[in-house]
Design a protein around this motif. Structure first.
Motif, PDB file in Angstrom:
ATOM      1  N   VAL A  82      -7.131  -5.101  13.621  1.00  0.00           N
ATOM      2  CA  VAL A  82      -7.089  -6.202  13.116  1.00  0.00           C
ATOM      3  C   VAL A  82      -7.972  -6.925  13.904  1.00  0.00           C
ATOM      4  CG1 VAL A  82      -6.109  -8.080  11.763  1.00  0.00           C
ATOM      5  CG2 VAL A  82      -5.074  -5.715  11.633  1.00  0.00           C
ATOM      6  N   VAL A 104      -6.247   1.730  12.847  1.00  0.00           N
ATOM      7  CA  VAL A 104      -6.699   0.386  12.408  1.00  0.00           C
ATOM      8  C   VAL A 104      -6.525  -0.668  13.594  1.00  0.00           C
ATOM      9  CG1 VAL A 104      -4.061   0.098  11.765  1.00  0.00           C
ATOM     10  CG2 VAL A 104      -5.949  -1.153  10.430  1.00  0.00           C
ATOM     11  N   VAL A 145      -1.114   4.539   6.600  1.00  0.00           N
ATOM     12  CA  VAL A 145      -2.100   3.538   7.351  1.00  0.00           C
ATOM     13  C   VAL A 145      -2.886   4.655   8.356  1.00  0.00           C
ATOM     14  CG1 VAL A 145      -2.179   1.412   8.731  1.00  0.00           C
ATOM     15  CG2 VAL A 145      -0.691   1.550   6.760  1.00  0.00           C
ATOM     16  N   PRO A 146      -3.972   4.463   8.390  1.00  0.00           N
ATOM     17  CA  PRO A 146      -4.651   4.999   9.679  1.00  0.00           C
ATOM     18  C   PRO A 146      -4.094   4.733  11.048  1.00  0.00           C
ATOM     19  CG  PRO A 146      -6.393   4.204   8.029  1.00  0.00           C
ATOM     20  CD  PRO A 146      -4.979   3.749   7.616  1.00  0.00           C
ATOM     21  N   GLU A 147      -4.226   5.643  11.932  1.00  0.00           N
ATOM     22  CA  GLU A 147      -3.609   5.364  13.049  1.00  0.00           C
ATOM     23  C   GLU A 147      -4.631   4.353  13.913  1.00  0.00           C
ATOM     24  OE1 GLU A 147      -2.650   8.723  15.502  1.00  0.00           O
ATOM     25  OE2 GLU A 147      -1.390   9.743  13.841  1.00  0.00           O
ATOM     26  N   TYR A 173       0.673  -1.072  -0.040  1.00  0.00           N
ATOM     27  CA  TYR A 173      -0.064   0.097   0.083  1.00  0.00           C
ATOM     28  C   TYR A 173       1.005   1.203   0.248  1.00  0.00           C
ATOM     29  CZ  TYR A 173      -3.743   3.350   1.381  1.00  0.00           C
ATOM     30  OH  TYR A 173      -4.432   4.515   1.518  1.00  0.00           O
TER      31      TYR A 173
END
Lengths: 139, 95
Positions: free
Chosen positions: B93, B91, B87-89, B83
């Motif tokens: 999973v 995130v 990356v959004p802070e 990517y």
């Protein structure tokens, strides 16, 4: 036994730990992966598209196991990739769950306890500013 | 499809022939997913240089572009999907 140290990457804002890995076909070039180090995962998990690319047939898995996802419980196939490499260790014929995580996870898959428990493993976190994994492996 | 797929069969010099650093890829394809033919990795498997084989805003489209038969290439040492954005802070999973 020999001891090997590997620096871990982290994202975002050092909240999650990343390891780099590779998976490959019997002949041909490998696919390099970004995996989340997940001590809460029993098995290593790789995307369906990637296990297919290294020659696995997910229609004929070794077996299926229930996996809880955001959409509910699915029966995910376990397939044997020709080889898997991570943290300096190459394993032939490695069983993995074939399941594609959503893009919002920003990782290709998970490195699970099945890999970590093959070795004596120590994970060192320095107030999440740096992270290191130490493997003790047989000589 | 949101992005342009590069025609791997095109003869002559094209975008795909160009070998870029990871930083150059990020500048050229901000916010996109890319399929990289890596020509150089460091010992910890970080991408040093490679060729962009496909790019798209749709990650799954990039996964579908991974060839089913991974043939040996003179220059490419590995394929990778990356990517090219931040990356959004927040995130998380969850499987």
């Amino acid at each position: 036994m020999s001891t090997r140290h590997y620096r871990l990457s982290s994202f975002p804002q050092r909240k999650l730990l990343l390891v780099r890995a590779a998976v490959g076909p019997e002949r041909g070039i490998p696919i390099r992966l970004n995996l989340l180090l997940d001590t809460g995962a029993r098995y290593t998990l790789l995307p369906v598209e990637i296990v297919r690319a290294v020659g696995c047939d997910i229609r004929s898995p070794l077996r299926r196991i229930p996996v809880m996802t955001a959409q509910g419980v699915i029966q995910a196939p376990i397939v044997e990739v020709p080889w898997f490499h991570c943290l300096g260790q190459r394993i032939e014929k490695w069983p993995v769950i074939a399941h594609t995580l959503p893009p919002e996870s920003f990782v290709d898959g998970l490195l699970g306890m099945d890999f970590l428990t093959r070795f004596q493993v120590t994970i060192l976190l320095d107030q999440a500013r740096s992270a290191e994994i130490i493997l003790r492996v047989p000589d | 499809m949101d992005g342009m797929m590069l025609d791997t069969a095109s003869p002559g010099k094209s975008e795909m022939d160009e070998i870029l650093t990871l930083e150059e890829m990020r500048e050229r394809y901000p916010g996109e997913w890319v399929l990289i033919g890596c020509t150089e990795l460091d010992p910890e498997m970080r991408i040093i240089r490679g060729r962009i084989l496909a790019h798209s805003l749709d990650r799954d489209e990039i996964y579908r572009q991974i060839p089913l038969s991974l043939l040996v290439d003179d220059q490419i040492v590995a394929l990778a999907v990356e990517y090219m954005g931040e990356v959004p802070e927040d995130v998380v999973v969850v499987l």
